[in-house]
Design an enzyme around this catalytic site. Structure first.
Site, mmCIF file in Angstrom:
data_model
loop_
_atom_site.group_PDB
_atom_site.id
_atom_site.type_symbol
_atom_site.label_atom_id
_atom_site.label_comp_id
_atom_site.label_asym_id
_atom_site.label_seq_id
_atom_site.Cartn_x
_atom_site.Cartn_y
_atom_site.Cartn_z
ATOM 1 C CB CYS A 189 -2.804 -4.282 -8.319
ATOM 2 S SG CYS A 189 -2.920 -3.759 -9.870
ATOM 3 C CG ASP A 196 -4.375 -2.180 -4.062
ATOM 4 O OD1 ASP A 196 -3.402 -1.432 -4.509
ATOM 5 O OD2 ASP A 196 -5.036 -2.967 -5.039
#
Length: 281
Positions: A189, A196
């Site tokens: 992120c 992620d």
């Protein structure tokens, strides 16, 4: 590290900050992030984008009250066009959806219309919304990304810093038309640096791309900080720049966080993304 992670456009985001959870409808909770933030450094401009596409969101934690106060639940499908001015920041999206929890709506159509209106206003683009009852999705099989998986290569990797150098000279030889898949995509992120996890499908026609070089390039995202949508556009732009395929499509399906998954795709050809959830979704 992205060159714009301290940009003023990110300063007001609730992402990475302590927040109150509201359970009555509040459209002001939605926050947009200008797509130009990552496009400008890549030399991409809204009036001359080298691709078309969309950001496909799945909403797994969507609930509200009907007119009599009985809770309703649904799975939502949202598509933001790549031409919208903003992408929608995911934590703000989650907080916004939470605000539906104790709010009465006259009908499912009212909910869909509210989502469409608010998301379109935030994104500054025409957003599409569909709601599904759970019995419409029961028995839906786990999907897979079509293509040749490039992950099982016997190679040694000891550098996980993002670099486009891996794509230098990666395409050569005869013209091929193929689809490649990797489940090893991991980025972080932009704000919180939380991981992620995603799977990526790359469909192209052009000089054959060396699979080892492509995999090394994708693995180099492992310490890279950008939003999902930005990573997909970077991958598309880098492959287009270094490998110069005649046609190219890049599609990533990320695992869910906060009841949401984001699945961006970008293409300069004829591409229709499969929307079924993958094993990790």
């Amino acid at each position: 590290m992205s060159s714009y992670d301290n940009h003023q456009a990110l300063a007001g985001l609730t992402l990475g900050k302590s927040t109150d959870y509201r359970d009555t409808y509040d459209a002001s909770l939605l926050q947009g992030v200008p797509r130009s933030l990552n496009r400008d450094p890549l030399g991409l401009h809204a009036d001359n984008l080298p691709f078309h596409g969309a950001d496909i969101w799945t909403l797994y934690e969507l609930s509200w009250l009907n007119g009599k106060g009985l809770p309703q639940v649904a799975v939502g499908h949202v598509e933001l066009p790549d031409t919208s001015v903003n992408l929608v920041e995911s934590k703000s999206f989650k907080l916004y959806l939470n605000s539906f929890n104790q709010t009465r709506f006259a009908s499912w159509q009212d909910v869909a219309e509210t989502l469409t209106r608010d998301l379109s206003a935030c994104a500054q683009g025409e957003v599409k919304v569909a709601l599904y009852r759970l019995d419409e999705l029961e028995g839906q099989p786990i999907a897979h990304l079509h293509g040749a998986c490039i992950d099982d290569q016997d190679i040694e990797i000891d550098n996980y810093q993002f670099s486009t150098d891996y794509l230098q000279g990666a395409a050569s030889g005869k013209i091929v038309e193929e689809t490649l898949v990797s489940h090893l995509l991991k980025s972080n992120c932009l704000i919180t640096h939380q991981p992620d996890w995603g799977s990526v499908q790359i469909q192209y026609r052009g000089a054959k791309i060396d699979r080892e070089q492509l995999l090394r390039y994708l693995v180099s995202f492992r310490h890279h900080n950008e939003f999902h949508e930005q990573c997909v556009e970077r991958i598309f732009n880098d492959i287009l720049r270094f490998c110069q395929p005649e046609s190219l499509s890049v599609y990533a399906r990320y695992t869910r966080r906060g009841g949401l998954d984001i699945n961006p795709w970008r293409s300069n050809g004829d591409f229709s993304p499969a929307t079924g959830r993958l094993a990790r979704q």
